[in-house]
Motif scaffolding. Structure first.
Motif, PDB file in Angstrom:
ATOM      1  N   THR A 296     -20.689  74.521  13.725  1.00 26.21           N
ATOM      2  CA  THR A 296     -21.151  73.473  14.652  1.00 26.21           C
ATOM      3  C   THR A 296     -20.027  72.979  15.557  1.00 26.21           C
ATOM      4  O   THR A 296     -20.281  72.350  16.574  1.00 26.21           O
ATOM      5  CB  THR A 296     -21.746  72.269  13.898  1.00 26.21           C
ATOM      6  OG1 THR A 296     -20.799  71.820  12.919  1.00 26.21           O
ATOM      7  CG2 THR A 296     -23.028  72.641  13.197  1.00 26.21           C
TER       8      THR A 296
ATOM      9  N   ASN B 164     -25.250  77.784   7.150  1.00 23.37           N
ATOM     10  CA  ASN B 164     -25.956  76.665   7.761  1.00 23.37           C
ATOM     11  C   ASN B 164     -25.728  75.401   6.914  1.00 23.37           C
ATOM     12  O   ASN B 164     -25.951  75.427   5.706  1.00 23.37           O
ATOM     13  CB  ASN B 164     -27.450  77.016   7.822  1.00 23.37           C
ATOM     14  CG  ASN B 164     -28.284  75.916   8.412  1.00 23.37           C
ATOM     15  OD1 ASN B 164     -27.903  75.307   9.399  1.00 23.37           O
ATOM     16  ND2 ASN B 164     -29.421  75.662   7.798  1.00 23.37           N
TER      17      ASN B 164
ATOM     18  N   ARG C 226     -33.616  72.926   8.712  1.00 17.02           N
ATOM     19  CA  ARG C 226     -33.576  73.751   9.902  1.00 17.02           C
ATOM     20  C   ARG C 226     -32.253  74.495   9.900  1.00 17.02           C
ATOM     21  O   ARG C 226     -31.314  74.088   9.216  1.00 17.02           O
ATOM     22  CB  ARG C 226     -33.678  72.922  11.182  1.00 17.02           C
ATOM     23  CG  ARG C 226     -32.425  72.105  11.511  1.00 17.02           C
ATOM     24  CD  ARG C 226     -32.637  71.340  12.810  1.00 17.02           C
ATOM     25  NE  ARG C 226     -31.425  70.852  13.414  1.00 17.02           N
ATOM     26  CZ  ARG C 226     -30.896  69.634  13.214  1.00 17.02           C
ATOM     27  NH1 ARG C 226     -31.462  68.817  12.358  1.00 17.02           N
ATOM     28  NH2 ARG C 226     -29.816  69.263  13.855  1.00 17.02           N
TER      29      ARG C 226
ATOM     30  N   VAL D 257     -29.089  75.396  12.214  1.00 20.88           N
ATOM     31  CA  VAL D 257     -28.555  74.703  13.385  1.00 20.88           C
ATOM     32  C   VAL D 257     -28.241  75.662  14.536  1.00 20.88           C
ATOM     33  O   VAL D 257     -27.550  75.300  15.472  1.00 20.88           O
ATOM     34  CB  VAL D 257     -27.318  73.835  13.038  1.00 20.88           C
ATOM     35  CG1 VAL D 257     -27.678  72.763  12.029  1.00 20.88           C
ATOM     36  CG2 VAL D 257     -26.173  74.708  12.526  1.00 20.88           C
TER      37      VAL D 257
ATOM     38  N   ASP E   5     -32.686  76.010  15.638  1.00 24.45           N
ATOM     39  CA  ASP E   5     -33.330  74.695  15.478  1.00 24.45           C
ATOM     40  C   ASP E   5     -34.856  74.770  15.465  1.00 24.45           C
ATOM     41  O   ASP E   5     -35.529  73.956  16.104  1.00 24.45           O
ATOM     42  CB  ASP E   5     -32.879  73.735  16.603  1.00 24.45           C
ATOM     43  CG  ASP E   5     -31.415  73.345  16.492  1.00 24.45           C
ATOM     44  OD1 ASP E   5     -30.913  73.251  15.360  1.00 24.45           O
ATOM     45  OD2 ASP E   5     -30.764  73.143  17.541  1.00 24.45           O
TER      46      ASP E   5
ATOM     47  N   TYR F 142     -36.973  74.581  12.716  1.00 23.78           N
ATOM     48  CA  TYR F 142     -37.645  73.760  11.695  1.00 23.78           C
ATOM     49  C   TYR F 142     -38.901  74.463  11.175  1.00 23.78           C
ATOM     50  O   TYR F 142     -39.893  73.818  10.895  1.00 23.78           O
ATOM     51  CB  TYR F 142     -38.100  72.416  12.254  1.00 23.78           C
ATOM     52  CG  TYR F 142     -37.058  71.474  12.778  1.00 23.78           C
ATOM     53  CD1 TYR F 142     -36.625  70.398  12.021  1.00 23.78           C
ATOM     54  CD2 TYR F 142     -36.536  71.636  14.058  1.00 23.78           C
ATOM     55  CE1 TYR F 142     -35.697  69.500  12.533  1.00 23.78           C
ATOM     56  CE2 TYR F 142     -35.599  70.736  14.561  1.00 23.78           C
ATOM     57  CZ  TYR F 142     -35.192  69.669  13.786  1.00 23.78           C
ATOM     58  OH  TYR F 142     -34.290  68.779  14.297  1.00 23.78           O
TER      59      TYR F 142
ATOM     60  N   ASP G  99     -39.815  71.282  19.317  1.00 22.82           N
ATOM     61  CA  ASP G  99     -38.921  70.272  19.887  1.00 22.82           C
ATOM     62  C   ASP G  99     -38.704  70.475  21.388  1.00 22.82           C
ATOM     63  O   ASP G  99     -37.571  70.438  21.871  1.00 22.82           O
ATOM     64  CB  ASP G  99     -37.574  70.321  19.132  1.00 22.82           C
ATOM     65  CG  ASP G  99     -36.895  68.957  19.093  1.00 22.82           C
ATOM     66  OD1 ASP G  99     -37.574  67.947  19.333  1.00 22.82           O
ATOM     67  OD2 ASP G  99     -35.687  68.920  18.843  1.00 22.82           O
TER      68      ASP G  99
ATOM     69  N   MET H 165     -31.481  74.449  21.936  1.00 16.14           N
ATOM     70  CA  MET H 165     -31.102  75.188  20.732  1.00 16.14           C
ATOM     71  C   MET H 165     -29.622  74.922  20.466  1.00 16.14           C
ATOM     72  O   MET H 165     -28.950  74.318  21.284  1.00 16.14           O
ATOM     73  CB  MET H 165     -31.368  76.683  20.917  1.00 16.14           C
ATOM     74  CG  MET H 165     -32.854  77.004  20.822  1.00 16.14           C
ATOM     75  SD  MET H 165     -33.350  78.705  21.199  1.00 16.14           S
ATOM     76  CE  MET H 165     -32.129  79.691  20.438  1.00 16.14           C
TER      77      MET H 165
ATOM     78  N   GLY I 284     -28.376  72.818  18.628  1.00 17.79           N
ATOM     79  CA  GLY I 284     -28.181  71.375  18.670  1.00 17.79           C
ATOM     80  C   GLY I 284     -28.030  70.812  20.066  1.00 17.79           C
ATOM     81  O   GLY I 284     -27.471  69.739  20.239  1.00 17.79           O
TER      82      GLY I 284
ATOM     83  N   GLN J 290     -25.365  67.437  15.936  1.00 13.33           N
ATOM     84  CA  GLN J 290     -25.991  68.724  15.589  1.00 13.33           C
ATOM     85  C   GLN J 290     -26.373  68.791  14.117  1.00 13.33           C
ATOM     86  O   GLN J 290     -27.305  69.505  13.755  1.00 13.33           O
ATOM     87  CB  GLN J 290     -25.034  69.863  15.940  1.00 13.33           C
ATOM     88  CG  GLN J 290     -25.733  71.214  15.999  1.00 13.33           C
ATOM     89  CD  GLN J 290     -24.780  72.340  16.382  1.00 13.33           C
ATOM     90  OE1 GLN J 290     -23.598  72.119  16.616  1.00 13.33           O
ATOM     91  NE2 GLN J 290     -25.305  73.550  16.449  1.00 13.33           N
ATOM     92  N   THR J 291     -25.645  68.073  13.253  1.00 16.48           N
ATOM     93  CA  THR J 291     -26.054  68.051  11.852  1.00 16.48           C
ATOM     94  C   THR J 291     -26.694  66.711  11.497  1.00 16.48           C
ATOM     95  O   THR J 291     -26.768  66.323  10.343  1.00 16.48           O
ATOM     96  CB  THR J 291     -24.874  68.328  10.906  1.00 16.48           C
ATOM     97  OG1 THR J 291     -23.805  67.442  11.248  1.00 16.48           O
ATOM     98  CG2 THR J 291     -24.397  69.753  11.029  1.00 16.48           C
TER      99      THR J 291
ATOM    100  N   THR K 225     -31.083  64.419  16.823  1.00 15.51           N
ATOM    101  CA  THR K 225     -30.943  64.609  18.254  1.00 15.51           C
ATOM    102  C   THR K 225     -31.724  63.499  18.917  1.00 15.51           C
ATOM    103  O   THR K 225     -32.889  63.288  18.586  1.00 15.51           O
ATOM    104  CB  THR K 225     -31.516  65.974  18.661  1.00 15.51           C
ATOM    105  OG1 THR K 225     -30.927  66.951  17.821  1.00 15.51           O
ATOM    106  CG2 THR K 225     -31.204  66.283  20.096  1.00 15.51           C
TER     107      THR K 225
END
Lengths: 262, 320
Positions: free
Chosen positions: A13, A36, A119, A121, A124, A126, B120, B137, B139, B251-252, B255
């Motif tokens: 990330t 993840n 989800r 990352v 995303d 889900y 989303d 995407m 995040g 991102q974790t 959003t």
């Protein structure tokens, strides 16, 4: 208690993500790959349940060859074995196709509980965990930050806007993790050594009996047309002033009179 | 041939949630573009009155699925009922909110219906009857344009992004018989936070604090209170244990897309920026003039947040 954990290898990330020349994927060189973050919580929770109640923890992943690194990380944390769906024909699958492949691998495995991140990352979506639960015909409980497993039942605290819902299901079931569930452990050096000897079974699409015409980049239902970077903002307007009070007054003037947001 | 648009609404304790109006308004726009009818669906128990409220946003038809087992959301009951309604109406497009409920529901529903799902989404584009969905995407580090093959196409829209448009109609209201099916999930308890603080993903204004607060959130909270805002936090603040996980933006974490995001003592780690960059206006307050947060902000104040925030609070009070 036999537990299967679904994991995915994703870009760190903290990585800067750049668009590849094809315009529909990202540049993969220079990226650090990690498990993840939500899947780390899933592995940790599985290990805690196993430590308390006995059983096995199997790590299931779908990804290219290097995704085995993520399985090894989970094995080093303490999981028992890995299954790696690794096949060029599966690469670029969308969430629904990925779930079909994972479900096909699960059909040959004994399990009481499946745990996944809520989800991944990267995309995303889900979506994969819910679709796996549907294909296996078992309940799903999403975004869980507390779980109790006993007497063939699972009680989950599911996070929703402004609170949590406590729900009970009988096993087998699938739940997805939310931050706050636990603090994932680091792999110890002996753990890393042991992990090298633990079995990782590699499966192709054909091994799983899945129709190759229903998976992979060419068979996505959700077609990626373009990747763009988010629009750039105009350069920041730094608010000047002698004292904090002057800056505050100027900011409020902008927010209240100019853009009328408060 | 599949046609028509479904907008699946969301109620809690018999009250429609804001994302429902966004879904119906967006559904109206999409249906008009496709020359199709819009059906709004509401599920719950004793919720007939909600149809009245939904009329304002212009559906051609409202389906009221009323059953004691639908009072509170469960994946199994809602999926069973909706799958049946969808199969009998055969809509081309299904719009729902990407809320906690909508994310859980749409993933399951897509698998049951073997349908493509765009999760989303922040924009739906219509071009000659083709729909393109814009969705962040990684995040928010990437904004993807996607299309869905086949039907139905399911799209979950990010709360707080799409416009709510009033467009009153006199729709047909139907109460179909519903089969909730074999239910496996038992709700034991709903533990809701009390008070009227807005939820992070639904808030118009967010005041967020990071490492620069040193764990002292009094000023951040006071400003949030004055503005009717939600309080957010950076990952490092959550990792320090200063704020609960549910406050984390990034991102974790969550959003968010508020109208105004006030970042206090947040340096702007890449994974934090990803989670708030779709905010309409961003104000950054930081001691370090070189902090990356300023590169994503509209307005910046270089200064000590413990001096700047009380001054801002005083100015906000003057407005009242």
């Amino acid at each position: 208690m036999d537990i299967v954990v679904l994991v995915k290898q994703v870009p760190d990330t903290e990585s800067l993500v750049q668009i590849a020349d094809d315009g529909v994927s990202i540049k993969t060189q220079d990226i650090k790959w990690i498990m993840n973050p939500y899947d780390e919580l899933a592995v940790e929770e599985a290990l805690q349940i196993k430590e308390a109640q006995g059983g096995t923890v199997t790590i299931l992943t779908l990804g290219p060859e290097k995704a085995v690194e993520t399985i090894r990380t989970a094995l080093a944390m303490g999981a028992d074995q890995g299954i790696h769906i690794c096949d060029p024909a599966a690469e670029g699958s969308d969430a629904l196709a990925a779930a079909k492949l994972l479900a096909a691998a699960l059909k040959d495995l004994p399990y009481d509980l499946i745990i996944a991140g809520h989800r991944a990352v990267d995309e995303d979506n889900y979506q994969v965990a819910a679709a796996v639960a549907e294909f296996m015909g078992i309940p799903q409980i999403s975004m869980v930050n507390k779980v109790v497993v006993s007497d063939g039942k699972i009680t989950c605290h599911r996070t929703i806007e402004g609170g949590t819902v406590v729900v009970e299901n009988s096993l087998p079931a699938l739940f997805t993790t939310q931050r706050g569930l636990n603090e994932p452990r680091y792999a110890s050096l002996p753990g890393i050594m042991k992990a090298k000897k633990k079995p990782v079974d590699v499966k192709t699409v054909a091994d799983l009996g899945v129709d190759g015409g229903s998976v992979g980049a060419a068979n996505r239902k959700v077609k990626i047309k373009a990747f763009n970077l988010p629009p750039e903002r105009q350069a920041v307007r730094m608010i000047q002033g002698e004292a904090a009070a002057d800056k505050a007054a100027e900011l409020l003037k902008i927010l209240h009179e100019e853009i009328k947001i408060i | 041939m599949a046609q028509g648009v479904f907008a699946i609404t969301e109620q809690r304790d018999g009250e429609l949630r804001k994302v429902s109006f966004e879904a119906v308004s967006e559904g109206r726009r999409v249906a008009d573009g496709l020359g199709a009818d819009l059906t709004a669906v509401v599920l719950g128990s004793g919720i007939e009155g909600l149809a009245e409220e939904l009329k304002k946003y212009g559906p051609d038809k409202i389906l009221v699925a009323d059953d004691a087992a639908l009072a509170d959301y469960t994946t199994d009951a809602y999926t069973n009922v909706l799958a049946e309604l969808i199969q009998s109406s055969d809509p081309a497009v299904i719009i729902t909110g990407a809320s906690a409920q909508g994310k859980d529901l749409s993933g399951r529903l897509a698998a049951r219906l073997d349908a493509g799902l765009a999760m989303d989404c922040v924009e739906i584009k219509l071009d000659n009857g083709n729909l393109t969905y814009t969705r962040p995407m990684f995040g928010g580090k990437i904004v993807a344009k996607v299309e869905i093959e086949g039907s139905p196409q399911i799209v979950a829209i990010r709360p707080n992004v799409m416009d709510i448009v009033e467009n009153s109609k006199e729709p047909a209201i139907e109460k179909p018989a519903v089969q909730v099916g074999d239910l496996k999930t038992k709700i034991i308890e709903m533990k809701m936070e009390t008070g009227d603080k807005p939820e992070l993903t639904e808030a118009d204004i967010i005041v967020s604090g990071g490492r620069g607060t040193g764990g002292d959130y009094a000023a951040v909270e006071e400003l949030a209170n004055e503005l009717g805002a939600a309080v957010g936090a950076s990952r490092s603040a959550v990792d320090e244990g200063w704020r609960p996980h549910s406050d984390q933006v990034g991102q974790t974490g969550k959003t968010v897309s508020p109208n105004l995001y006030v970042a206090c003592g947040i340096s702007g780690a890449i994974q934090h920026l990803a989670g708030m960059s779709t905010s309409k206006y961003i104000v950054a307050i930081n001691k370090d003039e070189e902090a990356p947060i300023f590169s994503k902000a509209d307005f910046g104040i270089a200064g000590d947040l413990f001096e700047v925030l009380p001054a801002i609070i005083a100015e906000v009070k003057k407005l009242k």
